[in-house]
Design a protein around this motif. Sequence first.
Motif, PDB file in Angstrom:
ATOM      1  N   SER A  37       8.209   3.208  -5.730  1.00 53.79           N
ATOM      2  CA  SER A  37       9.000   4.068  -6.620  1.00 53.79           C
ATOM      3  C   SER A  37       8.173   4.077  -7.777  1.00 53.79           C
ATOM      4  O   SER A  37       7.737   5.110  -8.386  1.00 53.79           O
ATOM      5  N   GLY A  38       7.948   2.704  -8.398  1.00 52.69           N
ATOM      6  CA  GLY A  38       7.223   2.738  -9.595  1.00 52.69           C
ATOM      7  C   GLY A  38       5.808   3.343  -9.534  1.00 52.69           C
ATOM      8  O   GLY A  38       5.542   4.246 -10.469  1.00 52.69           O
ATOM      9  N   VAL A  39       5.287   3.048  -8.402  1.00 51.70           N
ATOM     10  CA  VAL A  39       3.686   3.495  -8.324  1.00 51.70           C
ATOM     11  C   VAL A  39       3.812   4.735  -8.081  1.00 51.70           C
ATOM     12  O   VAL A  39       2.990   5.766  -8.782  1.00 51.70           O
ATOM     13  N   LEU A  48      14.752   5.667  -6.494  1.00 54.12           N
ATOM     14  CA  LEU A  48      15.096   4.303  -6.649  1.00 54.12           C
ATOM     15  C   LEU A  48      14.986   3.120  -5.612  1.00 54.12           C
ATOM     16  O   LEU A  48      15.495   3.523  -4.638  1.00 54.12           O
ATOM     17  N   GLY A  49      14.289   2.357  -6.129  1.00 52.97           N
ATOM     18  CA  GLY A  49      14.027   1.362  -4.725  1.00 52.97           C
ATOM     19  C   GLY A  49      15.199   0.377  -4.737  1.00 52.97           C
ATOM     20  O   GLY A  49      15.936  -0.066  -5.722  1.00 52.97           O
ATOM     21  N   ARG A  50      15.472  -0.050  -3.423  1.00 52.78           N
ATOM     22  CA  ARG A  50      16.704  -0.924  -3.288  1.00 52.78           C
ATOM     23  C   ARG A  50      16.015  -2.265  -2.924  1.00 52.78           C
ATOM     24  O   ARG A  50      17.017  -3.113  -2.704  1.00 52.78           O
ATOM     25  N   ASP A  51      15.059  -2.530  -2.855  1.00 52.28           N
ATOM     26  CA  ASP A  51      14.406  -4.135  -2.804  1.00 52.28           C
ATOM     27  C   ASP A  51      12.766  -3.962  -3.590  1.00 52.28           C
ATOM     28  O   ASP A  51      12.578  -2.934  -4.074  1.00 52.28           O
ATOM     29  N   THR A  52      12.347  -5.206  -3.533  1.00 50.21           N
ATOM     30  CA  THR A  52      10.887  -5.167  -4.141  1.00 50.21           C
ATOM     31  C   THR A  52       9.953  -4.185  -3.875  1.00 50.21           C
ATOM     32  O   THR A  52       9.394  -3.704  -4.750  1.00 50.21           O
ATOM     33  N   ARG A  53       9.907  -4.189  -2.680  1.00 49.17           N
ATOM     34  CA  ARG A  53       8.772  -3.218  -1.778  1.00 49.17           C
ATOM     35  C   ARG A  53       8.939  -1.848  -2.412  1.00 49.17           C
ATOM     36  O   ARG A  53       8.334  -1.081  -2.940  1.00 49.17           O
ATOM     37  N   GLU A  54      10.309  -1.456  -2.304  1.00 49.52           N
ATOM     38  CA  GLU A  54      10.868   0.111  -2.433  1.00 49.52           C
ATOM     39  C   GLU A  54      10.565   0.052  -4.026  1.00 49.52           C
ATOM     40  O   GLU A  54      10.192   1.410  -4.381  1.00 49.52           O
ATOM     41  N   SER A  55      10.800  -0.678  -4.847  1.00 46.30           N
ATOM     42  CA  SER A  55      10.871  -0.634  -6.157  1.00 46.30           C
ATOM     43  C   SER A  55       9.537  -0.452  -6.845  1.00 46.30           C
ATOM     44  O   SER A  55       9.220   0.320  -7.559  1.00 46.30           O
ATOM     45  N   MET A  56       8.416  -1.132  -6.041  1.00 46.64           N
ATOM     46  CA  MET A  56       7.251  -1.116  -6.460  1.00 46.64           C
ATOM     47  C   MET A  56       6.587   0.385  -6.030  1.00 46.64           C
ATOM     48  O   MET A  56       5.779   1.006  -6.708  1.00 46.64           O
ATOM     49  N   GLY A  85       6.084   7.416 -10.350  1.00 47.49           N
ATOM     50  CA  GLY A  85       5.619   7.205 -11.553  1.00 47.49           C
ATOM     51  C   GLY A  85       4.140   8.009 -11.931  1.00 47.49           C
ATOM     52  O   GLY A  85       3.784   8.536 -12.885  1.00 47.49           O
ATOM     53  N   SER A  86       3.479   7.954 -10.822  1.00 43.23           N
ATOM     54  CA  SER A  86       2.049   8.555 -11.115  1.00 43.23           C
ATOM     55  C   SER A  86       2.106   9.996 -10.890  1.00 43.23           C
ATOM     56  O   SER A  86       1.677  10.850 -11.425  1.00 43.23           O
ATOM     57  N   LEU A  87       3.248  10.587  -9.959  1.00 41.16           N
ATOM     58  CA  LEU A  87       3.666  11.685  -9.841  1.00 41.16           C
ATOM     59  C   LEU A  87       4.143  12.414 -11.044  1.00 41.16           C
ATOM     60  O   LEU A  87       3.636  13.337 -11.519  1.00 41.16           O
ATOM     61  N   ALA A  88       5.015  11.594 -11.913  1.00 45.23           N
ATOM     62  CA  ALA A  88       5.671  12.073 -13.139  1.00 45.23           C
ATOM     63  C   ALA A  88       4.345  12.287 -14.031  1.00 45.23           C
ATOM     64  O   ALA A  88       4.463  13.078 -14.992  1.00 45.23           O
ATOM     65  N   THR A 111       0.685  -1.091  -0.210  1.00 42.07           N
ATOM     66  CA  THR A 111      -0.127  -0.125  -0.019  1.00 42.07           C
ATOM     67  C   THR A 111       0.715   1.134  -0.098  1.00 42.07           C
ATOM     68  O   THR A 111       2.129   1.141   0.097  1.00 42.07           O
ATOM     69  N   LEU A 112       0.142   2.162  -0.255  1.00 39.01           N
ATOM     70  CA  LEU A 112       0.918   3.722  -0.311  1.00 39.01           C
ATOM     71  C   LEU A 112       1.680   3.882   1.019  1.00 39.01           C
ATOM     72  O   LEU A 112       1.372   3.745   2.015  1.00 39.01           O
ATOM     73  N   ASP A 113       2.766   4.474   0.813  1.00 34.39           N
ATOM     74  CA  ASP A 113       3.851   4.774   1.809  1.00 34.39           C
ATOM     75  C   ASP A 113       4.233   6.160   1.666  1.00 34.39           C
ATOM     76  O   ASP A 113       4.785   6.718   0.835  1.00 34.39           O
TER      77      ASP A 113
END
Length: 122
Positions: free
Chosen positions: A53-55, A43-51, A58-61, A34-36
Amino acid sequence: MNSRKEFLGGAISPGLNMRFLAMHTFTGKLPLITLDKEYDEFLGRDTRESMLSGVQAGSLAETLYMIGAYAEQYPGLRVFLCGGDAEFFDKRLKNSIFADRIVLDRELILKGLDRVLNYQYK
């Protein structure tokens, strides 16, 4: 809407939670996260952080791009944020070059429904 109160159009895009759910649902092994609101890394350093960052990034961009594209076509553009993700975007968009165009209105949808109701019963 323009100054004559004509609806000119818009864009619909999935919200943050829908994006997290889609990554979980339509991939083999990505977790449901969920949203943090505190996470602001690019840049995420693991799966959770990468997700995240992407969401989130990416949504902000996407939102910044859309505001920029609309602002070019419609000088004097004002952007109203409402809905469940409004506060997430408000904090971040207020730091952008479009800060003077952003209005957070938590009650915008209720105001619109009230106007429709009043119009129907006049």
